[in-house]
Design an enzyme around this catalytic site. Structure first.
Site, short mmCIF file in Angstrom:
data_model
loop_
_atom_site.label_atom_id
_atom_site.label_comp_id
_atom_site.label_asym_id
_atom_site.label_seq_id
_atom_site.Cartn_x
_atom_site.Cartn_y
_atom_site.Cartn_z
N SER A 1 -20.32 29.35 -55.62
CA SER A 1 -19.48 28.65 -56.60
C SER A 1 -20.31 27.81 -57.56
O SER A 1 -21.29 27.15 -57.16
CB SER A 1 -18.49 27.73 -55.87
N CYS A 2 -19.89 27.79 -58.84
CA CYS A 2 -20.53 26.91 -59.81
C CYS A 2 -20.25 25.45 -59.49
O CYS A 2 -20.88 24.55 -60.06
CB CYS A 2 -20.05 27.23 -61.24
N SER A 3 -19.30 25.20 -58.58
CA SER A 3 -18.94 23.84 -58.21
C SER A 3 -19.58 23.41 -56.90
O SER A 3 -19.27 22.34 -56.37
CB SER A 3 -17.42 23.71 -58.09
#
Length: 467
Positions: free
Chosen positions: A248-250
């Site tokens: 995830s980019c998060s």
């Protein structure tokens, strides 16, 4: 086939999509749009379909793990379906007698969507559902490794479409195998472009000549201050950092801990599987051989990561992620950037103000606009970060990758694409959601004039300046 043949094939797909969208919008009703969106949602959430998509995604991309992709496919889609359930995307959506303006929701047309290999089922499903809810057709351009999962998803959607009599041409993908030329042709033939993934693709979208929604790079930085619940913070960070192997980019990439609780946090982190590593040079050498991220580490399970980084026997056997001590920031210090792996950079700050400075420097190097995390019991500090740090989201006391893209216990829209505002070079600062897939026509009627006198506007200014 020649390049010209490939482009003709894309043109045919776009033409079918445009014709299907015209038919979809003609004699449309809210129920028609809702049913199509529900069909696409169930196509991925149906348990057997979900598992098959998750297994194929991991098998073909080599990224993430099956169990977490099943969870992601389910929860992201369920949350999105909740978000759009009551949304009105057809007909009159606003009518204000005071202004004399009536707003009518209209589709944007044919959506062109570029989707990444990190989420080859969940991201396209999210885009498809939003597009259909707004009365649009959509054409997908998956990454080369994401083609099989995307194709299987479309097969499942077509089976659901057949049950409700929906047009299969509403949802298509660029003919395989993918190429930059095909993707560019798709972008140019769309009415609006949505891009999740590499910043190269985002830049190409913004230059394709069509309205574009791109999202920025992630490099989530999290601050832990002296008022934080350290055990809770460590547990949430561990769960988020390891979920789907940090695809995830998060996913947290840097954690900044104030000096007063640094050692205590490291101890709590160890209880959750986070191993402290002080030899950053050794990690950098293995994680970036030849200056590029090591594919044997990117989005891999913990055991494979430890072997690739030569950490077996050097950290506890139950290690699930590494926290590498560092102080450097910028291009000469790669640990300060996104790592797409179960590796976390750990910074030590003198106090909260110093932590804020470090976080600002990190995001100015990479990840500006995306998000920042804070573990603290002092809410004023969240407000301070929101007023000073170049970010669109301040995630407070939450597992970052679960919270940023929407969660059932916060108010963010469920999405896999986070706009990063001007800081990230994006046109939106919100989570991509259904509102970005519609436009409105305004009926404007005459109303009694509302015209102020000049002194009504400037009296206070004149008094203050002596004008």
């Amino acid at each position: 086939m020649t390049v010209q043949d490939d482009l003709i094939a894309v043109d045919l797909v776009m033409a079918r999509a445009r014709a299907a969208q015209t038919r979809y919008e003609t004699d449309a009703t809210q129920l028609r749009y809702d049913r199509a969106a529900q069909a696409a949602g169930w196509a991925i959430m149906q348990p057997e379909h979900n598992r098959a998509l998750a297994e194929l995604s991991v098998q073909t991309t080599g990224l993430g793990n099956v169990a977490d992709k099943i969870t992601k496919n389910h929860r992201k889609t369920l949350g999105l379906m909740r978000d759009i359930a009551a949304a009105k995307t057809w007909g009159v959506v606003a009518d204000d007698p005071a202004t004399g303006i009536t707003e009518i929701a209209r589709p944007v047309g044919v959506v062109g969507a570029v989707v990444p290999s990190t989420n080859p089922a969940a991201t396209p499903a999210n885009n498809i559902i939003n597009a259909l809810k707004g009365g649009n057709a959509i054409v997908l351009s998956p990454s080369p490794k994401g083609v099989p999962a995307c194709a299987l998803l479309l097969d499942y959607i077509y089976a659901e479409f057949d049950k409700i009599g929906a047009d299969r041409d509403l949802v298509q993908m660029v003919p395989a195998p993918g190429s930059k030329e095909k993707t560019q042709r798709m972008l140019e033939g769309s009415d609006i472009v949505v891009v999740t993934g590499s910043q190269d693709n985002v830049r190409r979208a913004y230059s394709c000549g069509k309205p574009s929604i791109g999202v920025g790079a992630g490099n989530v930085t999290v601050i832990i201050d002296e008022t934080a619940d350290l055990a809770a913070a460590a547990s949430k960070i561990a769960a988020s950092k390891t979920f789907d192997n940090a695809t995830s980019c998060s996913s947290e990439n840097e954690v900044i801990v104030v000096d007063a609780v640094y050692d205590a946090f490291v101890a709590e982190m160890a209880k959750t599987g986070g191993a402290l590593v002080q030899d950053e040079a050794a990690i950098i050498a293995k994680l970036w051989p030849n200056g590029h991220l090591n594919r044997d580490v990117i989005a891999q399970d913990a055991d494979k990561m430890l072997v690739a980084l030569d950490m077996v026997g050097k950290v506890p056997a139950d290690t699930t992620y590494l926290a590498v001590e560092t102080a450097g920031i910028g291009p000469d210090h790669p640990l300060s950037g996104e790592k797409l792996s179960r590796v976390l950079a750990l910074y030590r700050a003198k106090d909260f103000d110093d932590a804020t400075r470090i976080a600002g420097d990190i995001l100015s190097y990479q990840g500006a606009g995306h998000s920042i995390g804070l573990h603290s019991s002092d809410d004023s500090r969240a407000l301070a970060l929101g007023q000073t740090i170049p970010t669109c989201r301040v995630i407070v006391n939450q597992a970052h990758c679960f919270a940023t893209g929407g969660a059932f216990n916060n108010g963010m829209p469920f999405s896999l694409s986070m706009g990063c505002g001007s800081w990230g070079g994006n046109s939106i600062d919100d989570n991509l959601n259904w509102r970005h897939f519609i436009q409105t026509t305004k009926i404007v009627r005459e109303i009694p004039a509302v015209e102020p006198a000049v002194e009504d506007i400037f009296a206070e200014y004149w008094a203050a300046t002596g004008a």
